[in-house]
Scaffold this active site. Sequence first.
Site, mmCIF file in Angstrom:
data_model
loop_
_atom_site.group_PDB
_atom_site.id
_atom_site.type_symbol
_atom_site.label_atom_id
_atom_site.label_comp_id
_atom_site.label_asym_id
_atom_site.label_seq_id
_atom_site.Cartn_x
_atom_site.Cartn_y
_atom_site.Cartn_z
ATOM 1 N N SER A 23 51.201 -121.994 22.185
ATOM 2 C CA SER A 23 49.785 -121.661 21.938
ATOM 3 C C SER A 23 49.242 -120.727 23.021
ATOM 4 O O SER A 23 48.552 -119.751 22.730
ATOM 5 C CB SER A 23 48.937 -122.933 21.924
ATOM 6 O OG SER A 23 49.260 -123.723 20.818
ATOM 7 N N ARG A 27 47.984 -116.512 22.928
ATOM 8 C CA ARG A 27 46.661 -116.050 23.376
ATOM 9 C C ARG A 27 46.788 -115.039 24.504
ATOM 10 O O ARG A 27 46.083 -114.021 24.511
ATOM 11 C CB ARG A 27 45.820 -117.257 23.806
ATOM 12 C CG ARG A 27 45.340 -118.055 22.571
ATOM 13 C CD ARG A 27 45.162 -119.503 22.897
ATOM 14 N NE ARG A 27 44.535 -120.265 21.827
ATOM 15 C CZ ARG A 27 45.209 -120.888 20.839
ATOM 16 N NH1 ARG A 27 46.526 -120.803 20.758
ATOM 17 N NH2 ARG A 27 44.556 -121.567 19.912
ATOM 18 N N GLY A 94 51.638 -118.761 11.742
ATOM 19 C CA GLY A 94 50.250 -118.901 11.298
ATOM 20 C C GLY A 94 49.289 -118.553 12.425
ATOM 21 O O GLY A 94 48.230 -117.965 12.207
ATOM 22 N N ARG A 122 50.681 -120.250 3.106
ATOM 23 C CA ARG A 122 49.686 -121.012 3.900
ATOM 24 C C ARG A 122 48.267 -120.466 3.686
ATOM 25 O O ARG A 122 48.074 -119.275 3.463
ATOM 26 C CB ARG A 122 50.099 -120.990 5.376
ATOM 27 C CG ARG A 122 51.436 -121.714 5.545
ATOM 28 C CD ARG A 122 51.887 -121.800 6.956
ATOM 29 N NE ARG A 122 50.977 -122.593 7.749
ATOM 30 C CZ ARG A 122 51.054 -122.700 9.059
ATOM 31 N NH1 ARG A 122 52.005 -122.044 9.709
ATOM 32 N NH2 ARG A 122 50.213 -123.442 9.731
ATOM 33 N N SER A 165 40.428 -126.735 13.347
ATOM 34 C CA SER A 165 41.489 -125.740 13.497
ATOM 35 C C SER A 165 41.204 -124.844 14.686
ATOM 36 O O SER A 165 40.231 -124.089 14.697
ATOM 37 C CB SER A 165 41.617 -124.887 12.229
ATOM 38 O OG SER A 165 42.414 -123.757 12.510
ATOM 39 N N GLN A 167 42.990 -122.396 15.443
ATOM 40 C CA GLN A 167 43.278 -121.019 15.030
ATOM 41 C C GLN A 167 42.034 -120.365 14.434
ATOM 42 O O GLN A 167 41.735 -119.198 14.719
ATOM 43 C CB GLN A 167 44.423 -121.003 14.020
ATOM 44 C CG GLN A 167 45.735 -121.472 14.650
ATOM 45 C CD GLN A 167 46.849 -121.638 13.643
ATOM 46 O OE1 GLN A 167 46.662 -121.469 12.444
ATOM 47 N NE2 GLN A 167 48.030 -121.976 14.128
ATOM 48 N N ASP A 315 50.796 -131.344 15.816
ATOM 49 C CA ASP A 315 52.152 -130.801 15.940
ATOM 50 C C ASP A 315 53.175 -131.863 16.357
ATOM 51 O O ASP A 315 54.376 -131.667 16.200
ATOM 52 C CB ASP A 315 52.181 -129.652 16.957
ATOM 53 C CG ASP A 315 51.422 -128.430 16.435
ATOM 54 O OD1 ASP A 315 51.224 -128.327 15.213
ATOM 55 O OD2 ASP A 315 51.029 -127.590 17.265
ATOM 56 N N ARG A 346 54.878 -131.214 5.702
ATOM 57 C CA ARG A 346 55.557 -132.080 6.685
ATOM 58 C C ARG A 346 55.481 -133.565 6.323
ATOM 59 O O ARG A 346 56.335 -134.330 6.760
ATOM 60 C CB ARG A 346 54.988 -131.829 8.094
ATOM 61 C CG ARG A 346 55.440 -130.479 8.644
ATOM 62 C CD ARG A 346 54.927 -130.193 10.044
ATOM 63 N NE ARG A 346 55.534 -128.963 10.557
ATOM 64 C CZ ARG A 346 55.065 -128.266 11.581
ATOM 65 N NH1 ARG A 346 53.982 -128.662 12.214
ATOM 66 N NH2 ARG A 346 55.680 -127.170 11.985
ATOM 67 N N ARG A 388 59.683 -127.901 13.536
ATOM 68 C CA ARG A 388 59.360 -129.253 14.028
ATOM 69 C C ARG A 388 60.091 -130.336 13.232
ATOM 70 O O ARG A 388 60.395 -131.401 13.777
ATOM 71 C CB ARG A 388 57.846 -129.466 14.057
ATOM 72 C CG ARG A 388 57.168 -128.470 15.020
ATOM 73 C CD ARG A 388 55.851 -128.941 15.553
ATOM 74 N NE ARG A 388 55.091 -127.822 16.094
ATOM 75 C CZ ARG A 388 55.245 -127.305 17.314
ATOM 76 N NH1 ARG A 388 56.139 -127.811 18.147
ATOM 77 N NH2 ARG A 388 54.523 -126.279 17.715
HETATM 78 C C1 S3P Z 1 47.626 -123.948 17.065
HETATM 79 C C2 S3P Z 1 46.779 -124.738 16.348
HETATM 80 C C3 S3P Z 1 47.229 -125.709 15.343
HETATM 81 C C4 S3P Z 1 48.711 -126.024 15.514
HETATM 82 C C5 S3P Z 1 49.543 -124.796 15.696
HETATM 83 C C6 S3P Z 1 49.091 -124.016 16.911
HETATM 84 C C7 S3P Z 1 47.068 -123.000 18.038
HETATM 85 O O1 S3P Z 1 47.010 -125.172 14.052
HETATM 86 O O2 S3P Z 1 49.177 -126.776 14.418
HETATM 87 O O3 S3P Z 1 50.916 -125.127 15.849
HETATM 88 O O4 S3P Z 1 47.831 -122.448 18.851
HETATM 89 O O5 S3P Z 1 45.846 -122.792 17.998
HETATM 90 P P1 S3P Z 1 45.579 -125.275 13.303
HETATM 91 O O6 S3P Z 1 44.625 -124.444 14.048
HETATM 92 O O7 S3P Z 1 45.839 -124.766 11.923
HETATM 93 O O8 S3P Z 1 45.235 -126.734 13.317
#
Ligand code: S3P
Length: 429
Positions: A23, A27, A94, A122, A165, A167, A315, A346, A388
């Site tokens: 993560s 960023r 994603g 997705r 989320s 993200q 996760d 999952r 995973r």
């Molecule tokens: C992540 C947020 C999560 C997580 C993904 C990484 C991130 O997803 O499942 O592996 O780095 O912000 P969501 O934002 O869809 O919950």
Amino acid sequence: MSIQVVRPALNFQGSVALPGDKSISHRYAMLAGLAEGTTRLSNFSTGADPHSSLDCMAALGAAVVRKEDGTIEVTGTAGEFVQPAGALDCGNSGSTMRMLAGLIAPHPHTFTMIGDHSLTLRPMERIRKPLEKMGVRMDLVDGHAPITIHGGPLKAIDFDTPIPSAQVKTAVLFAGLQAEGTTSLSESVRTRDHSEHALRAFGATLLRTGERLSIPGGQKLKAIDATVPGDLSSAAFFLCAALLFPESNLILDSIGMNPTRASLLDVITALGGRIKVLNVEEQHGELIGTIQVNTTPGGFNGTTISGALSAQLIDELPVLAAIAPYTRDGITIRDAKELRIKESDRIALVAQNLRAMGAELTEHEDGLTIPGGQQLHGAQIDSGSDHRITMAFAIAALRATGETEIHGAEAAGISFPEFFTLLDTLSQR
Ligand code: S3P
């Protein structure tokens, strides 16, 4: 598709350092690409996903150098992304697709974002809604990638995230950073806050008042030097493996311990792990520490994970589910329907693979109830090309009777290419 054979182990022991957090790597890669100057990143994730983010940054005009010692240098575009020559390929990631959408939307170009088969399934509507409110035109195909973004000047919004989320939150913050006016947002569940720390590290102003975050627009970023903390979600596989053996002793060096990720450590403790955290320090707002875990005598309890905890542990749920049959009282997971729309469904794949190993369980729309006190046997595991799932069942295999074959095991490389080598080092046979 590669098949990986995992044999049962007698104990789990040793000391390792893990590659950088996925993560945080995403960023840092993205903000470095937007910033002015050269960012130097050590211990960047070795997983394929954050490298998709780096490749997208190169396509947008940043200079990306991967040094032999693993350091990554990104010379940013000083706030001016170029029109990419082709589609931005997000691979399996994603995080890349959703967060990058917010970062590129304020730039006056037409961007196409594509991904692999799993990513194309997705949901992307969740980022279209806030970004369109800010003035972006975004074309999806039935709510999915490929995505076309017609970028241009954005206006600030007030936004309440309907689904937990990080993200989506990040897409809004990255767009808000470059919009006109101050964007504010609040979350229904507090998700990982790496974007907030990373934005501040690159020099942005970001305010939090109670549960509301706000980010003034029109801000410029400056390059940084940073070391990415080891990935706690990768560490989760080994922490769970340690719980399976009464004599285990595992030391993980320089692991990210951001409080919005660290509820895993509470769950490991609830399950009967004895955790010591040593040498904690802070870098760019992120906590880093060494974790030692062993098992408490007589304890490998069960637990229930639900509500906000499910979102925060999203996760780690596959590996917690995979070790659940070996606990005394079982593990119940609820309020986790987001698991069905990750790299694979999952919930369904965990249920299918646990049953293949001989477990009894109940599958719910939003989770699983897995009774404890069950002995699993080796089986053929379908990874569903999901990293995973691959790693979760390699851990379950350590305490099974007989050998387990994991089909599609190369998927581990999405987040943790070193996984099987380190698993071998730590497993005593
Ligand atoms: C992540 C947020 C999560 C997580 C993904 C990484 C991130 O997803 O499942 O592996 O780095 O912000 P969501 O934002 O869809 O919950």
